[in-house]
Design a protein around this motif. Structure first.
Motif, PDB file in Angstrom:
ATOM      1  N   SER A  10       0.856  -1.187   0.000  1.00  0.00           N
ATOM      2  CA  SER A  10       0.000   0.000   0.000  1.00  0.00           C
ATOM      3  C   SER A  10       0.892   1.236   0.000  1.00  0.00           C
ATOM      4  CB  SER A  10      -0.879   0.025   1.243  1.00  0.00           C
ATOM      5  OG  SER A  10      -1.770  -1.047   1.233  1.00  0.00           O
ATOM      6  N   PHE A  11       0.415   2.294  -0.637  1.00  0.00           N
ATOM      7  CA  PHE A  11       1.174   3.538  -0.648  1.00  0.00           C
ATOM      8  C   PHE A  11       0.227   4.717  -0.792  1.00  0.00           C
ATOM      9  CE2 PHE A  11       0.960   2.123  -5.038  1.00  0.00           C
ATOM     10  CZ  PHE A  11       0.658   3.274  -5.750  1.00  0.00           C
ATOM     11  N   ASP A  12       0.664   5.862  -0.321  1.00  0.00           N
ATOM     12  CA  ASP A  12      -0.053   7.128  -0.435  1.00  0.00           C
ATOM     13  C   ASP A  12       1.024   8.195  -0.578  1.00  0.00           C
ATOM     14  OD1 ASP A  12      -1.577   9.425  -0.249  1.00  0.00           O
ATOM     15  OD2 ASP A  12      -2.647   8.811   1.557  1.00  0.00           O
ATOM     16  N   LEU A  13       1.282   8.610  -1.821  1.00  0.00           N
ATOM     17  CA  LEU A  13       2.416   9.473  -2.126  1.00  0.00           C
ATOM     18  C   LEU A  13       1.984  10.685  -2.952  1.00  0.00           C
ATOM     19  CD1 LEU A  13       4.896   6.611  -3.096  1.00  0.00           C
ATOM     20  CD2 LEU A  13       4.861   7.900  -0.947  1.00  0.00           C
ATOM     21  N   THR A  14       2.785  11.711  -2.917  1.00  0.00           N
ATOM     22  CA  THR A  14       2.530  12.916  -3.699  1.00  0.00           C
ATOM     23  C   THR A  14       3.182  12.762  -5.067  1.00  0.00           C
ATOM     24  OG1 THR A  14       2.527  14.233  -1.677  1.00  0.00           O
ATOM     25  CG2 THR A  14       2.780  15.431  -3.746  1.00  0.00           C
ATOM     26  N   LEU A  76       3.035   4.413 -13.585  1.00  0.00           N
ATOM     27  CA  LEU A  76       3.445   5.320 -12.512  1.00  0.00           C
ATOM     28  C   LEU A  76       4.967   5.338 -12.473  1.00  0.00           C
ATOM     29  CD1 LEU A  76       1.098   4.160  -9.600  1.00  0.00           C
ATOM     30  CD2 LEU A  76       0.791   6.150 -11.099  1.00  0.00           C
ATOM     31  N   GLY A  77       5.559   6.506 -12.616  1.00  0.00           N
ATOM     32  CA  GLY A  77       7.002   6.652 -12.517  1.00  0.00           C
ATOM     33  C   GLY A  77       7.355   7.174 -11.137  1.00  0.00           C
ATOM     34  N   VAL A  78       8.361   6.565 -10.494  1.00  0.00           N
ATOM     35  CA  VAL A  78       8.677   6.884  -9.102  1.00  0.00           C
ATOM     36  C   VAL A  78      10.184   7.048  -8.921  1.00  0.00           C
ATOM     37  CG1 VAL A  78       8.386   6.151  -6.693  1.00  0.00           C
ATOM     38  CG2 VAL A  78       6.779   5.319  -8.437  1.00  0.00           C
ATOM     39  N   SER A  79      10.567   8.036  -8.115  1.00  0.00           N
ATOM     40  CA  SER A  79      11.941   8.112  -7.618  1.00  0.00           C
ATOM     41  C   SER A  79      11.902   8.641  -6.193  1.00  0.00           C
ATOM     42  CB  SER A  79      12.822   8.993  -8.506  1.00  0.00           C
ATOM     43  OG  SER A  79      12.741  10.351  -8.126  1.00  0.00           O
ATOM     44  N   THR A  80      13.069   8.680  -5.575  1.00  0.00           N
ATOM     45  CA  THR A  80      13.153   9.151  -4.193  1.00  0.00           C
ATOM     46  C   THR A  80      13.347  10.666  -4.110  1.00  0.00           C
ATOM     47  OG1 THR A  80      15.503   8.607  -4.162  1.00  0.00           O
ATOM     48  CG2 THR A  80      13.982   6.939  -3.313  1.00  0.00           C
ATOM     49  N   MET A 103       4.468  11.564 -12.015  1.00  0.00           N
ATOM     50  CA  MET A 103       5.831  11.403 -11.512  1.00  0.00           C
ATOM     51  C   MET A 103       5.712  11.408  -9.984  1.00  0.00           C
ATOM     52  SD  MET A 103       7.967  14.014 -13.959  1.00  0.00           S
ATOM     53  CE  MET A 103       9.620  13.447 -13.553  1.00  0.00           C
ATOM     54  N   VAL A 104       5.893  10.264  -9.385  1.00  0.00           N
ATOM     55  CA  VAL A 104       5.588  10.056  -7.969  1.00  0.00           C
ATOM     56  C   VAL A 104       6.845  10.246  -7.119  1.00  0.00           C
ATOM     57  CG1 VAL A 104       4.646   8.418  -6.296  1.00  0.00           C
ATOM     58  CG2 VAL A 104       3.787   8.436  -8.650  1.00  0.00           C
ATOM     59  N   SER A 105       6.668  10.882  -5.968  1.00  0.00           N
ATOM     60  CA  SER A 105       7.760  11.105  -5.035  1.00  0.00           C
ATOM     61  C   SER A 105       7.692  10.105  -3.885  1.00  0.00           C
ATOM     62  CB  SER A 105       7.672  12.525  -4.460  1.00  0.00           C
ATOM     63  OG  SER A 105       8.599  12.667  -3.396  1.00  0.00           O
ATOM     64  N   ASP A 106       8.763   9.350  -3.726  1.00  0.00           N
ATOM     65  CA  ASP A 106       8.925   8.430  -2.593  1.00  0.00           C
ATOM     66  C   ASP A 106      10.051   8.976  -1.716  1.00  0.00           C
ATOM     67  OD1 ASP A 106       8.707   6.195  -0.933  1.00  0.00           O
ATOM     68  OD2 ASP A 106       9.932   4.932  -2.245  1.00  0.00           O
ATOM     69  N   ILE A 107       9.922  10.248  -1.319  1.00  0.00           N
ATOM     70  CA  ILE A 107      10.991  10.963  -0.630  1.00  0.00           C
ATOM     71  C   ILE A 107      11.406  10.287   0.675  1.00  0.00           C
ATOM     72  CG2 ILE A 107       9.404  12.570   0.521  1.00  0.00           C
ATOM     73  CD1 ILE A 107      12.883  13.486  -0.824  1.00  0.00           C
ATOM     74  N   LYS A 108      10.483   9.644   1.363  1.00  0.00           N
ATOM     75  CA  LYS A 108      10.829   8.942   2.605  1.00  0.00           C
ATOM     76  C   LYS A 108      11.392   7.547   2.341  1.00  0.00           C
ATOM     77  CE  LYS A 108       7.428  11.319   5.457  1.00  0.00           C
ATOM     78  NZ  LYS A 108       6.225  11.130   6.306  1.00  0.00           N
ATOM     79  N   ARG A 109      11.360   7.133   1.074  1.00  0.00           N
ATOM     80  CA  ARG A 109      11.883   5.832   0.642  1.00  0.00           C
ATOM     81  C   ARG A 109      11.091   4.649   1.200  1.00  0.00           C
ATOM     82  NH1 ARG A 109      15.553   9.561   0.052  1.00  0.00           N
ATOM     83  NH2 ARG A 109      17.432   9.326  -1.184  1.00  0.00           N
ATOM     84  N   ASP A 110       9.896   4.909   1.703  1.00  0.00           N
ATOM     85  CA  ASP A 110       9.072   3.845   2.288  1.00  0.00           C
ATOM     86  C   ASP A 110       8.727   2.766   1.271  1.00  0.00           C
ATOM     87  OD1 ASP A 110       9.055   5.042   4.786  1.00  0.00           O
ATOM     88  OD2 ASP A 110       7.114   6.027   4.490  1.00  0.00           O
ATOM     89  N   LEU A 111       8.222   3.172   0.107  1.00  0.00           N
ATOM     90  CA  LEU A 111       7.812   2.203  -0.898  1.00  0.00           C
ATOM     91  C   LEU A 111       9.034   1.436  -1.426  1.00  0.00           C
ATOM     92  CD1 LEU A 111       5.563   0.890  -2.521  1.00  0.00           C
ATOM     93  CD2 LEU A 111       5.721   2.784  -4.157  1.00  0.00           C
ATOM     94  N   ALA A 112      10.094   2.153  -1.739  1.00  0.00           N
ATOM     95  CA  ALA A 112      11.311   1.494  -2.241  1.00  0.00           C
ATOM     96  C   ALA A 112      11.860   0.510  -1.206  1.00  0.00           C
ATOM     97  CB  ALA A 112      12.367   2.535  -2.620  1.00  0.00           C
ATOM     98  N   MET A 113      11.810   0.866   0.067  1.00  0.00           N
ATOM     99  CA  MET A 113      12.302  -0.048   1.106  1.00  0.00           C
ATOM    100  C   MET A 113      11.398  -1.276   1.230  1.00  0.00           C
ATOM    101  SD  MET A 113      14.000   2.193   4.176  1.00  0.00           S
ATOM    102  CE  MET A 113      12.585   3.218   4.503  1.00  0.00           C
ATOM    103  N   GLN A 114      10.077  -1.074   1.192  1.00  0.00           N
ATOM    104  CA  GLN A 114       9.163  -2.214   1.267  1.00  0.00           C
ATOM    105  C   GLN A 114       9.370  -3.169   0.096  1.00  0.00           C
ATOM    106  OE1 GLN A 114       4.960  -1.489   2.540  1.00  0.00           O
ATOM    107  NE2 GLN A 114       5.620   0.653   2.453  1.00  0.00           N
ATOM    108  N   LEU A 115       9.659  -2.613  -1.062  1.00  0.00           N
ATOM    109  CA  LEU A 115       9.880  -3.437  -2.249  1.00  0.00           C
ATOM    110  C   LEU A 115      11.277  -4.070  -2.260  1.00  0.00           C
ATOM    111  CD1 LEU A 115       8.213  -1.048  -4.829  1.00  0.00           C
ATOM    112  CD2 LEU A 115       7.399  -3.349  -4.215  1.00  0.00           C
TER     113      LEU A 115
END
Length: 182
Positions: A10-14, A76-80, A103-115
């Motif tokens: 699950s994710f909720d990102l800007t 969905l394109g994502v980076s930190t 263009m999605v921001s995963d600034i806290k790296r939560d999604l990248a870490m979960q993956l």
């Protein structure tokens, strides 16, 4: 790293909204794992904005966006990087100005870490691509190192094969025969 058969987190990102850049006060929206019900998701990560390989991949996903949409798939394109950096890069880079996907921001790296796709040395996302079915289950994963761009047409080919729900041989292309078990 999460893999085929796992549930996408699950994710909720800007995100920076699709289309041409707008004023920052109107450029952003929240994107969640529930934003595109009933659709396939093609979620791809790149390491950093304002770099060299990344825009070649992002622009290619943009050029093939209608092909993904024709298959009921949302890209969905994502980076930190944060959403303001995404917005500035989109305005600055000609090939990214009118991107048809967020263009999605995963600034806290939560999604990248979960993956499980954070590069241990750099602390940024690897070049990972996930194809997620409408039930939220990962059906395909591909990960490249930081210096090697991915093949977006191959991502589309794999999506086509997954959507057949059939046995597809090596190098199978949409419209070709699938394997039949006697």
């Amino acid at each position: 790293m999460l893999t085929v058969g796992d549930t996408f987190p699950s994710f909720d990102l800007t995100a920076v909204k699709p289309g041409t850049p707008q004023a920052p006060s109107e450029a952003f929206a929240q994107v969640t794992d529930k934003s595109y019900p009933g659709q396939w998701l093609v979620v791809f990560f790149w390491p950093k904005d304002f770099t060299f390989v990344c825009p070649t991949e992002i622009a290619e996903f943009g050029r093939l966006s209608e092909d993904f949409a024709d298959r009921d798939a949302q890209v969905l394109g994502v980076s930190t990087d944060n959403e303001f950096v995404h917005h500035a890069w989109k305005r600055d880079h000609e090939d990214l100005r009118a991107l048809p996907f967020p263009m999605v921001s995963d600034i806290k790296r939560d999604l990248a870490m979960q993956l499980g796709i954070l590069d241990r040395e750099e602390g940024v996302a690897l070049r990972a691509t996930f194809i997620v079915d409408p039930e939220g289950v990962i059906q395909h994963v591909a990960v490249n190192g930081l210096n090697v761009g991915r093949n977006v047409k191959e991502t589309l080919r794999v999506l086509d094969a997954l959507q057949t729900d059939e046995l597809c041989p090596c190098n199978w292309e949409k419209g070709e025969e699938v394997l039949k078990v006697a």
